[in-house]
Design an enzyme around this catalytic site. Structure first.
Site, short mmCIF file in Angstrom:
data_model
loop_
_atom_site.label_atom_id
_atom_site.label_comp_id
_atom_site.label_asym_id
_atom_site.label_seq_id
_atom_site.Cartn_x
_atom_site.Cartn_y
_atom_site.Cartn_z
N GLU A 121 1.20 19.70 19.05
CA GLU A 121 2.18 18.82 18.05
C GLU A 121 3.59 18.69 18.37
O GLU A 121 4.18 17.82 18.04
CB GLU A 121 1.72 19.41 16.79
CG GLU A 121 2.55 18.65 15.48
CD GLU A 121 1.87 17.23 15.11
OE1 GLU A 121 0.74 16.86 15.90
OE2 GLU A 121 2.11 16.57 14.32
N ASP A 168 9.26 7.32 13.50
CA ASP A 168 8.62 6.75 14.22
C ASP A 168 8.33 5.19 13.83
O ASP A 168 8.72 4.45 14.61
CB ASP A 168 7.44 7.56 14.85
CG ASP A 168 6.44 7.99 13.44
OD1 ASP A 168 7.05 7.68 12.46
OD2 ASP A 168 5.58 8.73 13.82
N GLU A 206 -1.87 8.82 19.56
CA GLU A 206 -0.44 8.09 20.04
C GLU A 206 -0.74 8.05 21.67
O GLU A 206 -0.36 6.80 22.37
CB GLU A 206 0.52 8.66 19.51
CG GLU A 206 1.19 8.14 18.28
CD GLU A 206 0.28 9.04 17.27
OE1 GLU A 206 -0.55 10.06 17.53
OE2 GLU A 206 0.14 8.63 16.19
N GLU A 246 1.27 6.74 3.33
CA GLU A 246 -0.04 6.92 4.02
C GLU A 246 -0.95 6.03 3.37
O GLU A 246 -1.96 5.46 3.98
CB GLU A 246 -0.31 8.30 3.61
CG GLU A 246 0.33 9.49 4.35
CD GLU A 246 -0.17 9.62 5.74
OE1 GLU A 246 -0.93 8.88 6.30
OE2 GLU A 246 0.65 10.31 6.52
#
Ligand SMILES: *[C@@H]1O[C@H](CO)[C@@H](O)[C@H](O)[C@H]1NC(C)=O
Ligand SMILES: *[C@@H]1O[C@H](CO)[C@@H](O)[C@H](O)[C@H]1NC(C)=O
Ligand SMILES: *[C@@H]1O[C@H](CO)[C@@H](O)[C@H](O)[C@H]1NC(C)=O
Ligand SMILES: *[C@@H]1O[C@H](CO)[C@@H](O)[C@H](O)[C@H]1NC(C)=O
Ligand SMILES: *[C@@H]1O[C@H](CO)[C@@H](O)[C@H](O)[C@H]1NC(C)=O
Ligand SMILES: *[C@@H]1O[C@H](CO)[C@@H](O)[C@H](O)[C@H]1NC(C)=O
Length: 575
Positions: free
Chosen positions: A366, A273, A387, A133
């Protein structure tokens, strides 16, 4: 076309997409473009100004109570353990907003922010942060903003700017390095910015945690001349790739000390991802064959074992057997990646399915159970994720199909209807009741607003060539950083003229080049057949296709292949 030229063709396509956008402005859509980009601009400033008023210089805004949260130490930390009492925030949302300010043409505010950060930001803080992150949000935000600040065409911070953001980025990068000090080279998921890896730190991390560092750390090395950052990220990536199964699948979580898998289930959503995303994007940015030689088989394996029509499920990396039939909101980035890989047709069909779920609930939940067509009972939230907007942007760039502008408008309307409050934009706790949560994530400014804006106004991209990190921060494709990019593909040194192929409606020029039907074998000098990343049949029903959509685009002719009555894909009309 040999595989080694693929990078160049990706770049050419990006350039063509950009030039095309500047040349062929359709007057019918100009008004919509103007109206919608104005709407997004207002959204961004509503989020930004509220952050600056109520939360700056802390990390993120709590829009319902008009207060703040120092969330950098909480990101990725679901159990909220080891939280530091000392940590007072790093202006996270401001760092994340820098490149969006430039894209929206606000150079004066960008300059003000850069100067504030230069003087006031310090990473010498007792803060245990998630490496992944912190890398994508903070390091990525800083290196991207440094590049934008030194880009003479932005006409800003001239004179005032003395590489302070790069100095900060390098300081942060150095604080990352202790995390990589493991027997495997795989980095710890957590590092304390002041004290390094803590005693008794967890050795568990995720595939995306180890595999999504190469863009930011690679660029940091190239900007500073210090090879350690790129070396560390690349070594971790190599170790990770070495852990793939014989099917070329990877699991989701692993142990950094032993290099063993913990969770063998494999997917394209949470925990994995951006591993796929960074293989391709780093290949585009740096042009190294090694990255392509990982991406190509990795992408193929996903198409083979995880795809079910337009959907993607999870599978055991060892056997390829399906494990979970779930759609996660994070997976919606995949169509955008498919556009970059040249599979526009596959991207289109998968994007449509995500959008249908968005329409069903008003936003994207989600987690959604594909086998039951219902929302996961405990993951009903929508935290303003970008996204779907991101994929919509890529598909619009590649196709110029105005339908994607309608999708963008629908996303914008939903965000304004359900998530806008007086104090900013709030996450949704439960998409079935639209109950809100007191949190405005920094990625709403870094990504959601940015991609929606670029969908309607891409003037930032005209004549330039960028790769966007997984956090939406732009990095320029430069000859100096690229293993093979010739002069002619750099917009500033050459005017590229659009003459041939690749503009056929709905077909990407990349699909012509990135999916070679044959590959020149250099050693023996003959052409060998290779598997293409574009047209992988479904595994369901004995490897047979049901319809043309299952068959993808032909690599050499750029035509949609069709599905025969017997269920085989081919270019039946031509052969
Ligand atoms: C954080 O803020 C508190 C309260 O204002 C202050 O006492 C503390 O010294 C600050 N910590 C740091 C590391 O600046
Ligand atoms: C697009 O954005 C740029 C930068 O924000 C701005 O200068 C330009 O006027 C915008 N174009 C349109 C058509 O809105
Ligand atoms: C830039 O942002 C600041 C802060 O939101 C705002 O006051 C100013 O009007 C903006 N300028 C432009 C040109 O958009
Ligand atoms: C740094 O922060 C202090 C305190 O908020 C502020 O007074 C100062 O103006 C800041 N520096 C810059 C360059 O904005
Ligand atoms: C680390 O864990 C061990 C075993 O649980 C414990 O005995 C030791 O005190 C811990 N050390 C620290 C510094 O927390
Ligand atoms: C996307 O899918 C729709 C519906 O199947 C189709 O009409 C459209 O032509 C497709 N576009 C592309 C670029 O494949």
């Amino acid at each position: 076309m040999a595989i080694r030229n693929v990078g160049i063709w990706i770049v050419v396509l990006l350039l063509m997409m950009l030039f095309q956008s500047s040349i062929s402005e359709d007057p019918r859509w100009a008004a919509k473009r103007k109206r919608m980009s104005e709407k997004v601009r207002k959204m961004f400033y509503h989020a930004y100004d509220n952050y600056m008023t109520h939360a700056f210089p802390y990390d993120e805004l709590k829009p319902l109570t008009k207060s703040y949260t120092n969330s950098l130490v909480e990101l990725g930390n679901l159990k909220l353990e080891h939280l530091s009492q000392e940590y007072n925030g790093s202006a996270l949302t401001l760092i994340e907003s820098l490149s969006s300010l430039v894209i929206m043409g606000n150079n004066s505010e960008f300059e003000r922010a850069v100067l504030w950060l230069s003087e006031n930001l310090s990473f010498d803080v007792d803060a245990r942060t998630n490496l992944f992150e912190c890398n994508i949000r903070v390091l990525g935000g800083l290196v991207s903003a440094h590049i934008l600040a030194t880009d003479s065409t932005n006409r800003m911070v001239q004179g005032h700017y003395k590489n302070q953001l790069l100095v900060l980025a390098e300081d942060l990068g150095r604080r990352f390095l202790p995390a990589f000090n493991t027997p495997t080279g795989l980095p710890y998921a957590w590092v304390n910015l002041k004290y390094g890896v803590m005693e008794n730190e967890t050795t568990e991390t995720s595939t995306s945690g180890c595999g999504s560092l190469i863009l930011e750390m690679g660029v940091l090395s190239r900007l500073t001349g210090d090879p350690r950052y790129e070396f560390s990220a690349m070594r971790a990536l190599r170790t990770l790739w070495g852990m793939r199964s014989s099917l070329n699948l990877l699991g989701t979580t692993l142990n950094v000390e032993t290099g063993e898998w913990i969770e063998y289930s494999s997917g394209i959503g949470a925990g994995v991802d951006s591993f796929y995303e960074y293989l391709l994007k780093a290949y585009i940015l740096f042009g190294s064959d090694e990255l392509w030689s990982m991406f190509q088989p990795a992408y193929l394996a996903v198409q083979k074992y995880l795809r079910h029509g337009p959907w993607y499920h999870e599978a055991d990396m060892r056997t390829g057997m399906a494990t979970y039939w779930q759609l996660t909101s994070l997976q919606a980035f995949w169509p955008g990646l498919q556009v970059l890989a040249g599979d526009v047709s596959g991207a289109n069909s998968s994007h449509r399915e995500f959008f249908s779920v968005w329409k069903k609930y008003g936003v994207l939940p989600e987690r959604y159970l594909l086998d039951h067509q219902i929302i996961h009972p405990t993951e009903k939230y929508y935290p303003l994720r970008p996204e779907l907007a991101e994929s919509t942007f890529y598909l619009y760039q590649a196709t110029k199909d105005p339908w994607y502008m309608d999708v963008g408008e629908s996303i914008i309307d939903s965000l304004n209807l359900y998530t806008k409050v007086e104090g900013g934009f709030a996450s949704i706790k439960d998409v079935t009741s639209m109950e809100l949560e007191d949190h405005q994530h920094s990625f709403f400014l870094a990504e959601t607003c940015k991609y929606l804006y670029l969908l309607f106004n891409d003037s930032f991209l005209v004549g330039r060539n960028y790769v966007f990190t997984t956090e939406g921060h732009p990095l320029p494709v430069l000859r100096a950083w690229h293993d093979r990019l010739p002069d002619t593909y750099i917009p500033s040194t050459h005017t590229y003229s659009i003459e041939n192929g690749g503009r056929e409606k709905g077909v990407s020029a990349m699909s012509l080049q990135i999916c070679p039907a044959t590959n020149l074998n250099h050693r023996d000098g003959y052409e060998e057949h290779v598997e293409s990343v574009c047209h992988i049949r479904d595994l369901v029903n004995n490897h047979r296709c049901f319809n043309d959509e299952d068959c993808g685009v032909d690599a050499t002719s750029c035509r949609q292949r069709s599905c025969s009555i017997a269920g085989f894909c081919g270019l039946w009309l031509l052969t």
